[in-house]
Design an enzyme around this catalytic site. Structure first.
Site, short mmCIF file in Angstrom:
data_model
loop_
_atom_site.label_atom_id
_atom_site.label_comp_id
_atom_site.label_asym_id
_atom_site.label_seq_id
_atom_site.Cartn_x
_atom_site.Cartn_y
_atom_site.Cartn_z
N ASP A 180 -2.43 34.59 -15.88
CA ASP A 180 -2.29 33.81 -14.55
C ASP A 180 -1.31 35.07 -14.06
O ASP A 180 -1.38 35.33 -12.94
CB ASP A 180 -1.52 32.68 -14.34
CG ASP A 180 0.51 32.77 -15.20
OD1 ASP A 180 -0.12 33.08 -15.81
OD2 ASP A 180 1.04 31.60 -14.93
N SER A 181 -0.77 36.32 -14.88
CA SER A 181 -0.63 37.45 -14.24
C SER A 181 -1.54 38.39 -13.05
O SER A 181 -1.25 39.15 -12.93
CB SER A 181 -0.65 38.44 -15.95
OG SER A 181 -1.11 38.31 -16.23
N GLU A 225 7.88 34.59 -25.67
CA GLU A 225 7.78 35.37 -24.76
C GLU A 225 9.44 36.11 -24.52
O GLU A 225 10.16 34.84 -23.98
CB GLU A 225 7.43 34.81 -22.68
CG GLU A 225 7.21 35.79 -21.90
CD GLU A 225 6.34 36.24 -20.77
OE1 GLU A 225 5.23 35.19 -21.09
OE2 GLU A 225 7.13 37.29 -19.74
#
Ligand SMILES: Nc1nc(=O)c2c([nH]1)NC[C@@H]1CN(c3ccc(C(=O)N[C@@H](CCC(=O)O)C(=O)O)cc3)CN21
Ligand SMILES: CC(C)C(=O)C(=O)O
Ligand SMILES: [Mg+2]
Length: 279
Positions: free
Chosen positions: A49-50, A186
């Site tokens: 979705d980046s 992350e």
């Protein structure tokens, strides 16, 4: 199909089985040509979705929709043969209930052919992950810095330092027990990432985590130097293609203004060349 035998793409269980093995390699992709470039080098490719920030100019991932994910997922699928495709569930497409998550995950997979979905969240998403996996949808989890929670996290900060470590560790165990086949870590401190990697039975995929993770992922436009709006510390620029592309555009502009482009080899004669017998 080419004449030489091509490697069949791994599935979620093949990825799970790579725990503790050679590092898993992955990148994001959003388009067919970029997917083609990485197909023979990556174990899996993430339609992240980046895409909203990288290709659509959004200031966060919160505005990314199911429609955007489907269009980019379909584009990426056309470029992949040897690598597995994983697709991000966009913000607000899965958090409401396990049923909502199932409906949207099934739709993403049916429309794009992705072999798995990824969703953000640990302990709080464990019931949803279990619901999906029990109904045939492989789930990659994503814990630590979860960008869809930017408004409650207050920034793209390291997650799991000091007294926060226990919570991230609990997330890792919760998604493993819920049946996720792997988990993205992350912006988690190195020691904690190593501890999680040693402590859970599924592959950890690091982004700003540790070289000791079972795999690594980066946003492709970051590592190629196409995306320059910001550069997280975890990004290594393997090429600087943004400035290279701009220089090419500037040269084109100058040549058009000087009437040096198009040249003779780029234009067409008014009459077709005559096809006489070869002398
Ligand atoms: N181009 C791109 N790369 C990414 O890795 C990425 C995206 N977009 N979009 C979705 C999320 C957002 N991500 C991010 C964004 C910023 C930082 C970051 O480290 N930003 C600052 C620090 C900000 C802070 O500490 O508050 C930096 O130093 O670069 C990390 C991950 C990861 N994902
Ligand atoms: C950075 C990766 C893990 C991601 O979620 C994305 O690209 O959206
Ligand atoms: Mg994402």
């Amino acid at each position: 199909m080419s004449a030489t035998a091509r490697k069949k793409a791994p599935n979620a269980e093949d990825i799970r089985a790579r725990k503790g093995d050679d590092p898993l390699v992955s990148l994001t992709a959003y388009t067919t040509p970029m997917a083609r470039l990485m197909d023979n080098h990556c174990d899996f490719v993430l339609v992240g979705d980046s895409v909203g920030m990288v290709l659509h100019g959004l200031s966060s991932t919160l505005g990314v929709t199911m429609e955007m994910m489907i269009l980019h997922g379909q584009a990426v699928a056309r470029g992949l043969e040897a690598a597995m495709m994983v697709i991000d569930m966009p913000f607000a497409s899965y958090e409401e209930s396990p049923e909502q998550a199932f409906r949207n995950a099934a739709h993403l997979m049916a429309e794009t052919g992705a072999g798995a979905v990824k969703l953000e969240g640990g302990v709080e998403m464990a019931d949803t992950i279990r619901f999906l996996v029990k109904r045939g949808i492989p789930v990659m989890a994503h814990i630590g810095l979860t960008p869809q929670s930017i408004n409650t996290l207050g920034g793209y900060k390291v997650q799991g330092r000091d007294e926060q470590a226990e919570a991230v560790l609990a997330d890792a165990h919760a998604v493993t027990e819920a049946g996720a086949f792997s988990v993205v870590l992350e912006k988690v401190p190195q020691g904690l990432a190593d501890q999680i990697t040693a402590g859970i039975a599924i592959p950890t995929i690091g982004i700003g985590a540790s070289a000791g993770c079972d795999g690594q992922i980066l946003v492709v436009d970051d590592m190629l130097g196409f995306f320059t709006a910001f550069k997280p510390k975890f990004v290594k620029r393997y090429a600087d293609l943004g400035p290279l592309a701009e220089a090419a555009i500037a040269e084109y502009a100058a040549e058009v203004r000087a009437r040096n482009f198009p040249a003779a080899e780029h234009v067409f004669a008014d009459h077709a060349p005559t096809k006489g017998p070869k002398s």
